[in-house]
Design a protein around this motif. Structure first.
Motif, mmCIF file in Angstrom:
data_model
loop_
_atom_site.group_PDB
_atom_site.id
_atom_site.type_symbol
_atom_site.label_atom_id
_atom_site.label_comp_id
_atom_site.label_asym_id
_atom_site.label_seq_id
_atom_site.Cartn_x
_atom_site.Cartn_y
_atom_site.Cartn_z
ATOM 1 N N ARG A 31 9.117 11.699 6.792
ATOM 2 C CA ARG A 31 7.738 11.257 6.606
ATOM 3 C C ARG A 31 7.068 12.014 5.469
ATOM 4 N N THR A 32 7.372 13.305 5.324
ATOM 5 C CA THR A 32 6.734 14.070 4.251
ATOM 6 C C THR A 32 7.173 13.574 2.888
ATOM 7 N N ARG A 33 8.258 12.819 2.805
ATOM 8 C CA ARG A 33 8.745 12.306 1.526
ATOM 9 C C ARG A 33 8.296 10.875 1.260
ATOM 10 N N ARG A 34 7.456 10.343 2.090
ATOM 11 C CA ARG A 34 6.980 8.982 1.856
ATOM 12 C C ARG A 34 6.279 8.893 0.511
ATOM 13 N N PRO A 35 6.510 7.837 -0.262
ATOM 14 C CA PRO A 35 5.827 7.701 -1.550
ATOM 15 C C PRO A 35 4.334 7.497 -1.356
ATOM 16 N N VAL A 36 3.586 7.762 -2.414
ATOM 17 C CA VAL A 36 2.135 7.685 -2.384
ATOM 18 C C VAL A 36 1.668 6.465 -3.168
ATOM 19 N N ALA A 37 0.745 5.713 -2.586
ATOM 20 C CA ALA A 37 0.093 4.609 -3.281
ATOM 21 C C ALA A 37 -1.333 5.019 -3.608
ATOM 22 N N ILE A 38 -1.658 5.093 -4.888
ATOM 23 C CA ILE A 38 -2.994 5.465 -5.328
ATOM 24 C C ILE A 38 -3.849 4.205 -5.455
ATOM 25 N N ILE A 39 -5.004 4.225 -4.815
ATOM 26 C CA ILE A 39 -5.920 3.085 -4.827
ATOM 27 C C ILE A 39 -7.283 3.580 -5.302
ATOM 28 N N GLY A 40 -7.765 3.042 -6.398
ATOM 29 C CA GLY A 40 -9.067 3.437 -6.923
ATOM 30 C C GLY A 40 -10.177 2.603 -6.311
ATOM 31 N N ALA A 41 -11.264 3.263 -5.945
ATOM 32 C CA ALA A 41 -12.413 2.571 -5.348
ATOM 33 C C ALA A 41 -13.698 3.222 -5.880
ATOM 34 N N GLY A 42 -14.052 2.880 -7.107
ATOM 35 C CA GLY A 42 -15.194 3.508 -7.761
ATOM 36 C C GLY A 42 -16.528 2.920 -7.345
ATOM 37 N N LEU A 43 -16.729 2.770 -6.068
ATOM 38 C CA LEU A 43 -17.969 2.198 -5.542
ATOM 39 C C LEU A 43 -19.092 3.227 -5.621
ATOM 40 N N ASP A 44 -20.270 2.808 -6.109
ATOM 41 C CA ASP A 44 -21.398 3.746 -6.133
ATOM 42 C C ASP A 44 -22.676 3.145 -5.560
ATOM 43 N N LEU A 45 -22.533 2.069 -4.781
ATOM 44 C CA LEU A 45 -23.704 1.437 -4.169
ATOM 45 C C LEU A 45 -24.221 2.214 -2.964
ATOM 46 N N GLY A 46 -23.403 3.099 -2.424
ATOM 47 C CA GLY A 46 -23.769 3.786 -1.190
ATOM 48 C C GLY A 46 -24.719 4.944 -1.369
ATOM 49 N N GLN A 47 -25.040 5.290 -2.617
ATOM 50 C CA GLN A 47 -25.923 6.428 -2.866
ATOM 51 C C GLN A 47 -26.792 6.135 -4.087
ATOM 52 N N ARG A 52 0.888 15.739 -10.477
ATOM 53 C CA ARG A 52 0.791 16.745 -9.424
ATOM 54 C C ARG A 52 1.461 16.263 -8.137
ATOM 55 N N VAL A 53 1.306 14.969 -7.820
ATOM 56 C CA VAL A 53 1.938 14.428 -6.618
ATOM 57 C C VAL A 53 3.460 14.440 -6.764
ATOM 58 N N ARG A 54 3.954 14.090 -7.942
ATOM 59 C CA ARG A 54 5.405 14.107 -8.173
ATOM 60 C C ARG A 54 5.957 15.519 -8.072
ATOM 61 N N GLU A 55 5.164 16.503 -8.483
ATOM 62 C CA GLU A 55 5.604 17.898 -8.371
ATOM 63 C C GLU A 55 5.775 18.312 -6.908
ATOM 64 N N LEU A 56 5.109 17.578 -6.001
ATOM 65 C CA LEU A 56 5.258 17.840 -4.569
ATOM 66 C C LEU A 56 6.465 17.127 -3.981
ATOM 67 N N GLY A 57 7.214 16.416 -4.815
ATOM 68 C CA GLY A 57 8.430 15.764 -4.358
ATOM 69 C C GLY A 57 8.247 14.348 -3.854
ATOM 70 N N ARG A 58 7.135 13.720 -4.219
ATOM 71 C CA ARG A 58 6.891 12.337 -3.781
ATOM 72 C C ARG A 58 6.853 11.401 -4.984
ATOM 73 N N ASP A 59 7.345 10.182 -4.790
ATOM 74 C CA ASP A 59 7.167 9.142 -5.788
ATOM 75 C C ASP A 59 5.743 8.606 -5.702
ATOM 76 N N VAL A 60 5.241 8.069 -6.809
ATOM 77 C CA VAL A 60 3.859 7.597 -6.883
ATOM 78 C C VAL A 60 3.825 6.200 -7.481
#
Length: 273
Positions: free
Chosen positions: A5-21, A41-49
């Motif tokens: 589980r610690t080696r699961r790849p990471v999916a980066i999702i951007g959510a630049g919402l600014d309506l909440g403030q 930095r994530v790849r340096e931790l041993g995960r694919d991105v």
């Protein structure tokens, strides 16, 4: 299983919402975090991105504010529904979804997507604030101060959606808190929530507090880590919307992040509250 589980790849999702403030600029958060070298930095931790791009969101100048007690709630919910769909898909494909904000209202989508995928879970909320206001208690009407109340099913029917379940979490541990409104304090007494203030961190140390927080959350269907950068002292993280003095040091924030267990399956980093 834990090693896998610690080696699961990471999916980066951007959510630049600014309506909440009410302070512009947090919509640039996902780009800034990427530019700082997140994928490396994530790849340096041993995960694919894999970078899944950004969720679209409207700008306040071209959007109806709606109810002043929960400003821009409808378009915020629409953006959160998009986030939830991507998070659910990422988890189904074996990724750890990492959602970059944006103001903190996006957490409703992240938590909702995980709950749709796995059932109600738990939230580790590292933040200077509780984000437990409701429309009836919020001093500003800004939804960025309400996402945890919404995720716990305490913000009212206006926050419900057919896209993901509400509540999406059954309990939460707040870490680094040092600014709570009266209505939030009252709600904490009614919910399965434990608060670890900066005074607790000073007395016990960051590692002990993180261990106690995770023990309180227990074996939930998922543990969502919500990291709001205003949890860190403004001396180290000045570029946030609602800074509060007396926060985590750079080293304490690093220690907190390294304490996350292998069963944490959804993390989020925000550029501002």
């Amino acid at each position: 299983m834990a090693t896998e589980r610690t080696r699961r790849p990471v999916a980066i999702i951007g959510a630049g919402l600014d309506l909440g403030q009410g302070r512009r600029g947090v919509d640039m958060g996902p780009s800034a975090i990427r530019y700082a070298g997140l994928d490396l930095r994530v790849r340096e931790l041993g995960r694919d991105v894999a970078d899944w791009g950004d969720v679209g969101s409207p700008v306040p100048e071209a959007t109806d504010e709606g109810d002043p007690t929960c400003r821009y709630l409808d378009p915020i919910k629409q953006a959160c529904e998009q986030i939830a769909a991507l998070v659910e898909d990422a988890d189904a494909q074996g990724y750890v979804p990492v959602v970059l904000g944006g103001d903190h209202s996006i957490a409703m989508g992240t938590l909702g997507g995980m709950a749709k995928a796995r059932g109600s879970g738990a939230a580790l909320w590292i933040d200077a604030h509780g984000d437990l206001n409701r429309p009836s208690t919020s001093p500003s009407g800004n939804v960025h101060g309400m996402p945890l109340a919404a995720a716990l099913g305490a913000a009212g029917e206006a926050f419900a959606t057919d896209v993901y379940p509400t509540p999406s979490v059954t309990r939460a541990a707040l870490v680094g808190v040092r600014s709570l409104d009266v209505g939030e304090r009252e709600l904490i007494e009614q919910l399965d929530v434990r608060v670890f203030t900066m005074s607790d961190i000073d007395r016990l140390g960051a590692e002990r507090v993180m261990r106690d927080a995770l023990a309180f959350l227990g074996e939930a269907a998922f543990v969502h880590v919500s990291l709001d950068l205003d949890a860190v002292d403004p001396m180290f993280a000045p570029g946030v919307g609602t800074p509060v003095r007396g926060g985590l040091s750079y080293r304490e924030a690093h220690l907190a992040s390294s304490s996350w267990p292998s069963r944490v399956c959804s993390t989020r980093s925000t550029s501002s509250r």
